[in-house]
Design a protein around this motif. Structure first.
Motif, PDB file in Angstrom:
ATOM      1  N   LEU A  66       0.826  -1.210   0.000  1.00 57.52           N
ATOM      2  CA  LEU A  66       0.000   0.000   0.000  1.00 57.52           C
ATOM      3  C   LEU A  66       0.862   1.263   0.000  1.00 57.52           C
ATOM      4  O   LEU A  66       0.376   2.352  -0.307  1.00 57.52           O
ATOM      5  CB  LEU A  66      -0.941   0.003   1.212  1.00 57.52           C
ATOM      6  CG  LEU A  66      -2.063  -1.043   1.182  1.00 57.52           C
ATOM      7  CD1 LEU A  66      -2.904  -0.978   2.459  1.00 57.52           C
ATOM      8  CD2 LEU A  66      -2.951  -0.869  -0.046  1.00 57.52           C
TER       9      LEU A  66
ATOM     10  N   CYS B 291      -3.174   5.322  -1.057  1.00 60.60           N
ATOM     11  CA  CYS B 291      -3.440   4.055  -0.360  1.00 60.60           C
ATOM     12  C   CYS B 291      -3.158   4.148   1.142  1.00 60.60           C
ATOM     13  O   CYS B 291      -3.243   3.141   1.847  1.00 60.60           O
ATOM     14  CB  CYS B 291      -2.621   2.929  -0.982  1.00 60.60           C
ATOM     15  SG  CYS B 291      -3.006   2.631  -2.718  1.00 60.60           S
TER      16      CYS B 291
ATOM     17  N   VAL C 132      -6.057   2.916   3.845  1.00 57.09           N
ATOM     18  CA  VAL C 132      -7.284   2.489   3.150  1.00 57.09           C
ATOM     19  C   VAL C 132      -7.751   1.114   3.602  1.00 57.09           C
ATOM     20  O   VAL C 132      -8.882   0.721   3.306  1.00 57.09           O
ATOM     21  CB  VAL C 132      -7.132   2.456   1.606  1.00 57.09           C
ATOM     22  CG1 VAL C 132      -7.034   3.848   1.034  1.00 57.09           C
ATOM     23  CG2 VAL C 132      -5.976   1.581   1.184  1.00 57.09           C
TER      24      VAL C 132
ATOM     25  N   ILE D  52      -2.173  -4.451  -1.345  1.00 56.88           N
ATOM     26  CA  ILE D  52      -3.383  -4.280  -2.148  1.00 56.88           C
ATOM     27  C   ILE D  52      -4.345  -5.452  -1.908  1.00 56.88           C
ATOM     28  O   ILE D  52      -5.559  -5.270  -1.788  1.00 56.88           O
ATOM     29  CB  ILE D  52      -3.010  -4.197  -3.653  1.00 56.88           C
ATOM     30  CG1 ILE D  52      -2.240  -2.905  -3.950  1.00 56.88           C
ATOM     31  CG2 ILE D  52      -4.244  -4.329  -4.541  1.00 56.88           C
ATOM     32  CD1 ILE D  52      -3.044  -1.633  -3.866  1.00 56.88           C
TER      33      ILE D  52
ATOM     34  N   TYR E 247      -6.067  -5.118   1.493  1.00 55.84           N
ATOM     35  CA  TYR E 247      -7.019  -3.988   1.429  1.00 55.84           C
ATOM     36  C   TYR E 247      -8.320  -4.426   0.749  1.00 55.84           C
ATOM     37  O   TYR E 247      -9.421  -4.246   1.290  1.00 55.84           O
ATOM     38  CB  TYR E 247      -6.334  -2.842   0.680  1.00 55.84           C
ATOM     39  CG  TYR E 247      -7.210  -1.876  -0.083  1.00 55.84           C
ATOM     40  CD1 TYR E 247      -8.240  -1.154   0.522  1.00 55.84           C
ATOM     41  CD2 TYR E 247      -6.961  -1.638  -1.440  1.00 55.84           C
ATOM     42  CE1 TYR E 247      -9.010  -0.244  -0.197  1.00 55.84           C
ATOM     43  CE2 TYR E 247      -7.719  -0.731  -2.160  1.00 55.84           C
ATOM     44  CZ  TYR E 247      -8.755  -0.045  -1.544  1.00 55.84           C
ATOM     45  OH  TYR E 247      -9.508   0.846  -2.258  1.00 55.84           O
ATOM     46  N   LEU E 248      -8.192  -5.038  -0.426  1.00 57.67           N
ATOM     47  CA  LEU E 248      -9.394  -5.441  -1.154  1.00 57.67           C
ATOM     48  C   LEU E 248     -10.118  -6.591  -0.451  1.00 57.67           C
ATOM     49  O   LEU E 248     -11.354  -6.653  -0.459  1.00 57.67           O
ATOM     50  CB  LEU E 248      -9.033  -5.824  -2.590  1.00 57.67           C
ATOM     51  CG  LEU E 248      -8.539  -4.657  -3.458  1.00 57.67           C
ATOM     52  CD1 LEU E 248      -8.119  -5.151  -4.832  1.00 57.67           C
ATOM     53  CD2 LEU E 248      -9.610  -3.574  -3.593  1.00 57.67           C
TER      54      LEU E 248
ATOM     55  N   TRP F 112     -14.899   0.897  -3.298  1.00 57.65           N
ATOM     56  CA  TRP F 112     -13.456   0.954  -3.051  1.00 57.65           C
ATOM     57  C   TRP F 112     -12.745   0.044  -4.037  1.00 57.65           C
ATOM     58  O   TRP F 112     -13.245  -1.034  -4.384  1.00 57.65           O
ATOM     59  CB  TRP F 112     -13.126   0.542  -1.610  1.00 57.65           C
ATOM     60  CG  TRP F 112     -13.596   1.552  -0.607  1.00 57.65           C
ATOM     61  CD1 TRP F 112     -14.785   1.542   0.066  1.00 57.65           C
ATOM     62  CD2 TRP F 112     -12.915   2.736  -0.197  1.00 57.65           C
ATOM     63  NE1 TRP F 112     -14.880   2.649   0.869  1.00 57.65           N
ATOM     64  CE2 TRP F 112     -13.753   3.398   0.740  1.00 57.65           C
ATOM     65  CE3 TRP F 112     -11.677   3.308  -0.522  1.00 57.65           C
ATOM     66  CZ2 TRP F 112     -13.383   4.599   1.343  1.00 57.65           C
ATOM     67  CZ3 TRP F 112     -11.318   4.506   0.092  1.00 57.65           C
ATOM     68  CH2 TRP F 112     -12.166   5.134   1.010  1.00 57.65           C
TER      69      TRP F 112
ATOM     70  N   VAL G 186      -9.044  -0.152  -6.982  1.00 52.48           N
ATOM     71  CA  VAL G 186      -7.700   0.264  -7.417  1.00 52.48           C
ATOM     72  C   VAL G 186      -7.739   0.700  -8.877  1.00 52.48           C
ATOM     73  O   VAL G 186      -8.629   0.309  -9.639  1.00 52.48           O
ATOM     74  CB  VAL G 186      -6.664  -0.889  -7.276  1.00 52.48           C
ATOM     75  CG1 VAL G 186      -6.399  -1.204  -5.813  1.00 52.48           C
ATOM     76  CG2 VAL G 186      -7.119  -2.124  -8.027  1.00 52.48           C
TER      77      VAL G 186
ATOM     78  N   THR H 157      -2.909   2.893  -7.731  1.00 53.42           N
ATOM     79  CA  THR H 157      -3.451   3.861  -6.783  1.00 53.42           C
ATOM     80  C   THR H 157      -4.730   3.267  -6.197  1.00 53.42           C
ATOM     81  O   THR H 157      -5.333   2.362  -6.789  1.00 53.42           O
ATOM     82  CB  THR H 157      -3.782   5.215  -7.458  1.00 53.42           C
ATOM     83  OG1 THR H 157      -4.715   4.983  -8.520  1.00 53.42           O
ATOM     84  CG2 THR H 157      -2.531   5.874  -8.015  1.00 53.42           C
ATOM     85  N   CYS H 158      -5.114   3.759  -5.041  1.00 57.05           N
ATOM     86  CA  CYS H 158      -6.320   3.249  -4.377  1.00 57.05           C
ATOM     87  C   CYS H 158      -7.450   4.252  -4.563  1.00 57.05           C
ATOM     88  O   CYS H 158      -7.274   5.450  -4.326  1.00 57.05           O
ATOM     89  CB  CYS H 158      -6.046   3.019  -2.896  1.00 57.05           C
ATOM     90  SG  CYS H 158      -4.815   1.715  -2.633  1.00 57.05           S
TER      91      CYS H 158
END
Lengths: 152, 154
Positions: A57, A63, A66, A75, A78-79, A128, A130, A147-148
């Protein structure tokens, strides 16, 4: 039911799709991801994101913080936090993908890809995801382009 | 910053498309922080310009980025009596670390502007700015996601 579908999609995409390889050779352990088609299809975008789950991130200020937990650092994590919120069978959830042509920071022609996980339940409403670049010349997913995206 | 009640009232009923000059106004997105930031002039962090091409000044779009910018934060019940204007947050208390002034990016979190007894916020269901009492606002999410916090204005 919807959760099962998403899970199935993730597993299917992870098992056959974007080629990814750890660059061999000494200490170079970069993980390269390439898409299967140009321009990338919706499936290619999802596949590329799954294969890029280890991107930190720290790749972009967008990010910062997030993750759904302070300890989230990739990433993928996060997802995963938001995918875990798609568990109710009576809420509306969907995956949105977008691809458009553009130019990378280095001036290379790229496909600008965006994946958004969406949820809609009254005021519990969010998207939300990317955004990242795929180099048109060889289909390489530019790991440092992540990028987020998202608001709320 | 148009934080007077009269100024805030002028935004009542408006959809985010009438407030954001950058046209970041997809109804499927959450615009609670976006609305507050346009009104208060918060241009730090990730803004509508980060997300969308535009020519107007950008406004922050993330609750978890605004929260730590507040000089002081606390539970709603601990808000100083003489603080008549501040930000108000609602989420599960477990998502907030008051000592570190950190709010996690969980899905169910919301923000509004408290002004002299009323809270102005963006209803993502009605797609417009609304005004509620703190008691009404406390039902924005069902328990346990309805713990309220105040933040003095950044």
């Amino acid at each position: 039911m919807r959760r099962m579908w998403i899970l199935a999609s993730v597993l299917a995409a992870a098992s056959c799709g974007a080629s990814s390889q750890d660059k061999a050779g000494g200490t170079d352990a970069r993980h390269e991801v390439r898409v299967a088609h140009q321009p990338p299809s919706a499936k290619d975008v999802i596949d590329a994101v799954i294969a890029s789950g280890n991107v930190p991130l720290s790749v972009s200020p967008t990010c910062n913080n997030v993750g759904t937990e302070p300890s989230d650092s990739t990433i993928g994590r996060y997802l995963a936090g938001f995918m875990a919120e798609l568990s109710s069978p009576d809420k509306k959830n969907w995956i949105e993908t977008q691809v458009e042509s553009g130019t990378s920071a280095k001036g290379e022609p790229v496909s600008i890809c965006r994946l958004t996980l969406r949820h809609l339940d009254g005021d519990d409403r969010w998207g939300w995801g990317v955004q990242f670049h795929v180099r048109k010349s060889d289909g390489l997913v530019l790991a440092d382009s992540f990028t987020c995206t998202g608001a709320g | 910053m148009p934080t007077s009640q009269l100024a805030l009232n002028s935004f009542l009923g408006k959809p985010i498309g009438d407030i954001c000059g950058n046209h970041y106004a997809n109804d499927a997105d959450n615009h609670c922080a976006h609305f507050v930031s346009h009104i208060m002039g918060y241009q730090f962090g990730v803004t509508c310009l980060t997300m969308f091409r535009g020519k107007s000044p950008g406004a922050n779009i993330r609750v978890q980025e605004i929260f730590p910018r507040c000089p002081t934060v606390g539970t709603w019940d601990s808000k100083p009596q003489d603080m008549t204007t501040c930000l108000v947050f609602i989420t599960n208390a477990s998502n907030v670390d008051l000592a570190k002034k950190v709010m996690s990016n969980v899905p169910r979190k919301h923000i509004g502007i408290f002004q002299t007894g009323l809270i102005y916020h963006y209803s993502n269901t009605q797609h417009r700015v609304v005004q509620q009492t703190p008691e009404q606002f406390s039902h924005h999410y069902a328990a346990p996601d309805n713990a309220m916090f105040y933040g003095s204005l950044p």
